[in-house]
Design an enzyme around this catalytic site. Structure first.
Site, mmCIF file in Angstrom:
data_model
loop_
_atom_site.group_PDB
_atom_site.id
_atom_site.type_symbol
_atom_site.label_atom_id
_atom_site.label_comp_id
_atom_site.label_asym_id
_atom_site.label_seq_id
_atom_site.Cartn_x
_atom_site.Cartn_y
_atom_site.Cartn_z
ATOM 1 N N ASP A 101 39.530 43.820 -36.602
ATOM 2 C CA ASP A 101 40.589 44.701 -36.091
ATOM 3 C C ASP A 101 39.920 45.933 -35.492
ATOM 4 O O ASP A 101 39.289 46.713 -36.210
ATOM 5 C CB ASP A 101 41.534 45.094 -37.237
ATOM 6 C CG ASP A 101 42.680 45.958 -36.718
ATOM 7 O OD1 ASP A 101 42.641 46.395 -35.543
ATOM 8 O OD2 ASP A 101 43.622 46.207 -37.494
ATOM 9 N N ASN A 128 36.034 41.988 -24.847
ATOM 10 C CA ASN A 128 37.223 41.785 -24.018
ATOM 11 C C ASN A 128 38.464 42.509 -24.574
ATOM 12 O O ASN A 128 39.296 42.980 -23.805
ATOM 13 C CB ASN A 128 37.490 40.273 -23.930
ATOM 14 C CG ASN A 128 38.878 39.946 -23.441
ATOM 15 O OD1 ASN A 128 39.165 40.010 -22.252
ATOM 16 N ND2 ASN A 128 39.776 39.610 -24.369
ATOM 17 N N SER A 184 35.719 46.540 -18.303
ATOM 18 C CA SER A 184 36.295 47.821 -17.950
ATOM 19 C C SER A 184 37.532 47.528 -17.099
ATOM 20 O O SER A 184 38.135 46.459 -17.221
ATOM 21 C CB SER A 184 35.285 48.688 -17.200
ATOM 22 O OG SER A 184 35.850 49.972 -17.001
ATOM 23 N N TYR A 214 43.727 56.000 -21.074
ATOM 24 C CA TYR A 214 43.176 54.657 -20.819
ATOM 25 C C TYR A 214 41.974 54.769 -19.880
ATOM 26 O O TYR A 214 40.912 54.187 -20.131
ATOM 27 C CB TYR A 214 44.264 53.775 -20.197
ATOM 28 C CG TYR A 214 43.808 52.354 -19.864
ATOM 29 C CD1 TYR A 214 43.505 51.439 -20.879
ATOM 30 C CD2 TYR A 214 43.702 51.916 -18.541
ATOM 31 C CE1 TYR A 214 43.101 50.139 -20.583
ATOM 32 C CE2 TYR A 214 43.301 50.611 -18.235
ATOM 33 C CZ TYR A 214 43.010 49.733 -19.267
ATOM 34 O OH TYR A 214 42.609 48.437 -18.955
ATOM 35 N N LYS A 218 38.040 53.717 -20.626
ATOM 36 C CA LYS A 218 37.298 52.711 -19.849
ATOM 37 C C LYS A 218 36.074 53.333 -19.158
ATOM 38 O O LYS A 218 35.081 52.643 -18.928
ATOM 39 C CB LYS A 218 38.225 52.026 -18.834
ATOM 40 C CG LYS A 218 39.268 51.101 -19.476
ATOM 41 C CD LYS A 218 38.638 49.923 -20.217
ATOM 42 C CE LYS A 218 39.652 48.878 -20.643
ATOM 43 N NZ LYS A 218 39.085 47.782 -21.454
ATOM 44 N N ASN A 249 49.390 40.283 -21.963
ATOM 45 C CA ASN A 249 50.111 41.101 -22.955
ATOM 46 C C ASN A 249 49.762 42.580 -22.877
ATOM 47 O O ASN A 249 50.304 43.390 -23.614
ATOM 48 C CB ASN A 249 49.807 40.594 -24.369
ATOM 49 C CG ASN A 249 50.443 39.247 -24.593
ATOM 50 O OD1 ASN A 249 51.419 38.915 -23.934
ATOM 51 N ND2 ASN A 249 49.888 38.465 -25.506
HETATM 52 N N1 LIG Z 1 45.392 42.830 -17.218
HETATM 53 C C1 LIG Z 1 44.759 43.616 -16.339
HETATM 54 O O1 LIG Z 1 45.268 43.907 -15.222
HETATM 55 C C2 LIG Z 1 43.397 44.153 -16.639
HETATM 56 C C3 LIG Z 1 42.725 44.823 -15.608
HETATM 57 C C4 LIG Z 1 41.477 45.350 -15.867
HETATM 58 C C5 LIG Z 1 40.917 45.222 -17.121
HETATM 59 N N2 LIG Z 1 41.586 44.584 -18.111
HETATM 60 C C6 LIG Z 1 40.948 44.515 -19.427
HETATM 61 O O2 LIG Z 1 40.813 43.148 -19.793
HETATM 62 C C7 LIG Z 1 40.817 43.022 -21.217
HETATM 63 C C8 LIG Z 1 41.764 41.909 -21.610
HETATM 64 O O3 LIG Z 1 43.084 42.310 -21.271
HETATM 65 P P1 LIG Z 1 44.281 41.307 -20.962
HETATM 66 O O4 LIG Z 1 44.891 41.765 -19.711
HETATM 67 O O5 LIG Z 1 43.843 39.908 -21.134
HETATM 68 O O6 LIG Z 1 45.297 41.751 -22.120
HETATM 69 P P2 LIG Z 1 45.887 41.039 -23.407
HETATM 70 O O7 LIG Z 1 46.482 39.708 -23.073
HETATM 71 O O8 LIG Z 1 46.771 42.056 -24.044
HETATM 72 O O9 LIG Z 1 44.598 40.810 -24.319
HETATM 73 C C9 LIG Z 1 44.057 41.852 -25.068
HETATM 74 C C10 LIG Z 1 43.397 41.252 -26.293
HETATM 75 O O10 LIG Z 1 42.884 42.344 -27.064
HETATM 76 C C11 LIG Z 1 43.272 42.147 -28.409
HETATM 77 N N3 LIG Z 1 43.390 43.404 -29.131
HETATM 78 C C12 LIG Z 1 44.155 44.485 -28.820
HETATM 79 N N4 LIG Z 1 44.040 45.415 -29.779
HETATM 80 C C13 LIG Z 1 43.190 44.910 -30.719
HETATM 81 C C14 LIG Z 1 42.688 45.372 -31.960
HETATM 82 N N5 LIG Z 1 43.049 46.572 -32.463
HETATM 83 N N6 LIG Z 1 41.841 44.596 -32.654
HETATM 84 C C15 LIG Z 1 41.471 43.381 -32.187
HETATM 85 N N7 LIG Z 1 41.931 42.868 -31.030
HETATM 86 C C16 LIG Z 1 42.779 43.623 -30.307
HETATM 87 C C17 LIG Z 1 44.637 41.479 -28.324
HETATM 88 O O11 LIG Z 1 44.925 40.877 -29.578
HETATM 89 P P3 LIG Z 1 46.441 40.605 -30.053
HETATM 90 O O12 LIG Z 1 46.849 39.317 -29.404
HETATM 91 O O13 LIG Z 1 46.314 40.532 -31.528
HETATM 92 O O14 LIG Z 1 47.261 41.778 -29.564
HETATM 93 C C18 LIG Z 1 44.383 40.492 -27.195
HETATM 94 O O15 LIG Z 1 43.757 39.337 -27.691
HETATM 95 C C19 LIG Z 1 41.183 44.411 -21.756
HETATM 96 O O16 LIG Z 1 40.011 45.069 -22.174
HETATM 97 C C20 LIG Z 1 41.780 45.116 -20.545
HETATM 98 O O17 LIG Z 1 41.647 46.510 -20.619
HETATM 99 C C21 LIG Z 1 42.807 44.035 -17.891
#
Ligand SMILES: NC(=O)c1ccc[n+]([C@@H]2O[C@H](COP(=O)([O-])OP(=O)(O)OC[C@H]3O[C@@H](n4cnc5c(N)ncnc54)[C@H](OP(=O)(O)O)[C@@H]3O)[C@@H](O)[C@H]2O)c1
Length: 345
Positions: A101, A128, A184, A214, A218, A249
């Protein structure tokens, strides 16, 4: 964001061209945080199809176990379309769950100890897991929630696992260099200036300052990766920006708000339609950077790759090594106050 394309991952986002392992005589280990959802899910899927044993480190055992079931079904579906030659040459890896966590630093230390009891080697660490645009909250460790999830916890996990990656390099000098990938975001640009991390940016209105928090988290993530490249030549440190992916999510806090959630859902989906990519596409650069054997410490350490697989440049604030050193010193000091020692880079 400036997008100078001075280098690219060698196979230009062609996942089939990345090496497939036979785990019965080449067992390699990957560790990914938040591999149960969004980009992490598709990253795990490809690593699994390429023969890796992957530890999916997550905070919810049930969500991770469900996603392991889903990943296995998807892999079976994909493999059902392989030719017989492909089936003879491509082997599935293994999927395992590890509890972690990121809002609790003790949980990270425990996860590292548990991992060490299970494995001697680590070839790929993918930082990630992330959280975006949440209301101001302090974790049990008294860090702002986004700062801890996106930056402090990945730093702690990385520095605690780093000796295992270094030993893996010594044991397997001919294999591609063990590597650490940090996700990032384009959102790091929301930090328009360098804020001392002592300032937790708890200002109103939240719906603006949450994005700045945020962004700053990053930026700090890019900083710690840059600082670690100074440390040693045994491990490759790569940061990626996967693009805008509106259907993960990450946006759930906003789309689940009572009354206005539907408005945000529509807004994000319209935005995603014009500017976004799918989770599968967004994961491609992460997979490339994880598996491309042509990325080397000599040529690629500390690089920042964009969603098209090309090298890009993060903001001036994120690239500034004086700021990176300030970020590092502040964090090491704060962690030491909490009883966690981080070796110098
Ligand atoms: N989506 C975008 O447009 C985007 C753009 C640039 C960068 N990113 C980066 O890409 C990465 C993945 O994001 P995503 O878009 O795939 O989002 P996502 O579907 O929300 O995935 C985030 C993951 O992080 C886990 N997480 C969050 N808080 C946590 C905690 N306290 N302890 C352990 N695990 C935790 C979540 O677990 P749970 O399922 O338990 O919540 C989930 O598995 C992130 O670092 C995000 O900042 C995303």
């Amino acid at each position: 964001m400036s997008t100078s394309s001075s280098s690219s991952t060698s196979s230009s986002l062609d996942l089939d061209s990345l090496p497939y392992l036979n785990p019965s005589h080449d067992r390699r280990i990957a560790f990914i945080t938040g591999g149960n959802s969004g980009l992490g899910f598709y990253t795990v899927l490809q690593l699994y199809l390429h023969g890796y044993t992957i530890y999916i480190a997550g905070r919810s055992k049930s969500r991770c176990i469900n996603s392991i079931k889903e990943l296995k079904n998807k892999a079976t579906e994909i493999r059902s379309k392989y030719s017989s030659q492909e089936l003879n040459e491509r082997f599935l890896g293994d999927l395992r769950f590890l509890e972690i966590d990121f809002s609790n630093l003790n949980s990270i230390l425990t996860a590292v100890e548990n991992f060490k009891k299970l494995e001697d080697n680590l070839h790929i660490l993918i930082n990630n897991a992330g959280a975006m645009a949440l209301p101001y909250t302090l974790t049990t460790d008294k860090f702002e929630i986004q700062l801890q999830t996106n930056f402090v916890s990945p730093l702690v996990l990385t520095t605690k696992l780093l000796p295992i990656l270094e030993k893996t390099k010594d044991k397997f000098p001919k294999l591609p260099t063990p590597r650490i990938i940090y996700l990032s975001s384009f959102g790091h640009l929301f930090a328009l200036k360098y804020f001392s991390l002592t300032n937790d940016l708890n200002y109103s209105p939240n719906f603006i300052f949450t994005w700045v928090r945020y962004g700053m988290a990053k930026v700090a993530g890019i900083h710690f990766m840059k600082m670690l490249t100074l440390r040693n030549p045994k491990v490759l440190f790569i940061t990626v920006h996967p693009g805008l992916i509106m259907n993960t999510n990450l946006f759930a806090y906003w789309t689940r708000l009572p009354m206005v959630g539907i408005m945000f859902w529509c807004l994000f989906h319209i935005f995603g339609y014009f500017f976004g990519v799918t989770s599968k596409e967004g994961a491609n650069v992460v997979i490339q950077c994880s598996l491309d054997p042509n990325l080397t410490v000599e040529n690629d350490n500390g690089k920042y790759f964009g969603p098209d697989g090309n090298e890009s440049q993060p903001s001036l604030i994120a690239s500034n090594m004086d700021y990176a050193a300030r970020t590092w010193i502040w964090t090491v000091h704060e962690l030491s106050k909490r009883g966690i020692t981080i070796p110098n880079p």
